[in-house]
Write a protein that holds these residues in place. Structure first.
Motif, PDB file in Angstrom:
ATOM      1  N   GLY A  29       0.709  -1.126   0.035  1.00  0.00           N
ATOM      2  CA  GLY A  29      -0.092   0.057  -0.136  1.00  0.00           C
ATOM      3  C   GLY A  29       0.833   1.214  -0.169  1.00  0.00           C
ATOM      4  O   GLY A  29       0.226   2.216   0.027  1.00  0.00           O
ATOM      5  N   ARG A  30       2.249   0.992  -0.367  1.00  0.00           N
ATOM      6  CA  ARG A  30       3.049   2.130  -0.227  1.00  0.00           C
ATOM      7  C   ARG A  30       3.790   2.256  -1.689  1.00  0.00           C
ATOM      8  O   ARG A  30       3.905   1.314  -2.253  1.00  0.00           O
ATOM      9  N   THR A  31       4.403   3.445  -1.738  1.00  0.00           N
ATOM     10  CA  THR A  31       5.240   3.477  -3.177  1.00  0.00           C
ATOM     11  C   THR A  31       6.824   2.981  -2.733  1.00  0.00           C
ATOM     12  O   THR A  31       7.030   3.322  -1.428  1.00  0.00           O
ATOM     13  N   PRO A  32       7.437   2.678  -3.539  1.00  0.00           N
ATOM     14  CA  PRO A  32       8.812   2.209  -3.094  1.00  0.00           C
ATOM     15  C   PRO A  32       9.674   3.582  -2.490  1.00  0.00           C
ATOM     16  O   PRO A  32      10.438   3.662  -1.702  1.00  0.00           O
ATOM     17  N   LEU A  33       9.131   4.610  -3.255  1.00  0.00           N
ATOM     18  CA  LEU A  33       9.903   6.042  -2.729  1.00  0.00           C
ATOM     19  C   LEU A  33       9.498   6.100  -1.417  1.00  0.00           C
ATOM     20  O   LEU A  33      10.413   6.743  -0.663  1.00  0.00           O
ATOM     21  N   ALA A  34       8.184   6.046  -0.824  1.00  0.00           N
ATOM     22  CA  ALA A  34       7.833   6.237   0.350  1.00  0.00           C
ATOM     23  C   ALA A  34       8.480   5.217   1.444  1.00  0.00           C
ATOM     24  O   ALA A  34       8.946   5.572   2.543  1.00  0.00           O
ATOM     25  N   TRP A  35       8.764   4.175   0.935  1.00  0.00           N
ATOM     26  CA  TRP A  35       9.345   3.061   1.802  1.00  0.00           C
ATOM     27  C   TRP A  35      10.755   3.666   1.775  1.00  0.00           C
ATOM     28  O   TRP A  35      11.348   3.634   2.928  1.00  0.00           O
ATOM     29  N   ALA A  36      11.522   3.924   0.957  1.00  0.00           N
ATOM     30  CA  ALA A  36      13.109   4.462   1.051  1.00  0.00           C
ATOM     31  C   ALA A  36      13.196   5.404   1.774  1.00  0.00           C
ATOM     32  O   ALA A  36      14.167   5.550   2.337  1.00  0.00           O
ATOM     33  N   ARG A  37      12.223   6.486   1.697  1.00  0.00           N
ATOM     34  CA  ARG A  37      12.442   7.678   2.361  1.00  0.00           C
ATOM     35  C   ARG A  37      12.165   7.492   3.927  1.00  0.00           C
ATOM     36  O   ARG A  37      12.472   8.361   4.706  1.00  0.00           O
ATOM     37  N   ASP A  38      11.488   6.554   4.499  1.00  0.00           N
ATOM     38  CA  ASP A  38      11.348   6.009   5.849  1.00  0.00           C
ATOM     39  C   ASP A  38      12.351   5.547   6.416  1.00  0.00           C
ATOM     40  O   ASP A  38      12.645   4.428   6.660  1.00  0.00           O
ATOM     41  N   LEU A  39      13.138   6.523   7.233  1.00  0.00           N
ATOM     42  CA  LEU A  39      14.412   6.042   8.009  1.00  0.00           C
ATOM     43  C   LEU A  39      14.118   5.668   9.446  1.00  0.00           C
ATOM     44  O   LEU A  39      13.481   6.699  10.093  1.00  0.00           O
ATOM     45  N   PRO A  40      14.641   4.702   9.785  1.00  0.00           N
ATOM     46  CA  PRO A  40      14.588   4.264  10.974  1.00  0.00           C
ATOM     47  C   PRO A  40      15.475   5.257  11.926  1.00  0.00           C
ATOM     48  O   PRO A  40      16.502   5.299  11.317  1.00  0.00           O
ATOM     49  N   ALA A  41      15.216   5.425  13.151  1.00  0.00           N
ATOM     50  CA  ALA A  41      16.155   6.280  13.926  1.00  0.00           C
ATOM     51  C   ALA A  41      16.743   5.383  15.029  1.00  0.00           C
ATOM     52  O   ALA A  41      18.145   5.815  15.538  1.00  0.00           O
TER      53      ALA A  41
END
Length: 173
Positions: free
Chosen positions: A79-91
């Protein structure tokens, strides 16, 4: 052309207008109405943006351009774009997060973008495009004109590769 040269590094009106006025004076041309100078500045800014996009996209094959466009397509499984997945950085520094960052870094590098593309445009323009890419949602980026969309994605991905590398090193430290 003077406006385009001034706009190569910035979108701010004042430096662009000042450069246009200097060029007109140097050519011995009486300054036109402020509206005409503003129009020349806007045209130069548009020309500089197009040149920046062309410089970032130079040498990209149709296959790579298709990969860039596919970054904005929603994956039905997640349900997400690959770009949204890649931009989501864990901290937080966890083993799973290090693996996730490395997976994202492999994904970004797998797109095959030339890091040297960043050197073909002004650093301020590159930062501006990357910032725009970080702030815009995927569905908004998808509405951009193809050249602008792809240039924004290239700038974002070059910045993302740097951030992912830094995040992996920070977590491993």
């Amino acid at each position: 052309e003077a406006a385009a040269q001034a706009a190569w590094a910035t979108d701010q009106r004042r430096p662009i207008v000042e450069c246009v006025m200097r060029a007109l004076r140097a050519a011995g041309i009486v300054l036109p109405a402020p509206l005409m100078i503003e129009r020349a500045g806007l045209a130069g800014r548009a020309r500089a943006r197009k040149r920046s996009a062309d410089a970032l996209l130079a040498g990209l094959s149709d296959e790579k351009l298709s990969k860039l466009d596919a970054l904005l397509t929603v994956d039905p499984r997640t349900g997400r774009t690959p770009l949204a997945w890649a931009r989501d950085l864990p901290a937080s520094p966890k083993a799973d997060h290090v693996r996730e960052i490395l997976d994202k870094l492999r994904f970004v590098r797998g797109l095959g973008l030339d890091p040297g593309a960043a050197e073909r445009i002004h650093a301020d323009r590159l930062r501006q495009l990357a910032r725009e890419g970080w702030l815009a949602a995927s569905h908004m980026l998808d509405r951009y004109a193809p050249s602008r969309r792809r240039a924004t994605l290239v700038a974002l991905l070059l910045d993302l590769e740097t951030r992912l590398t830094d995040a992996a090193l920070d977590m491993a430290d």
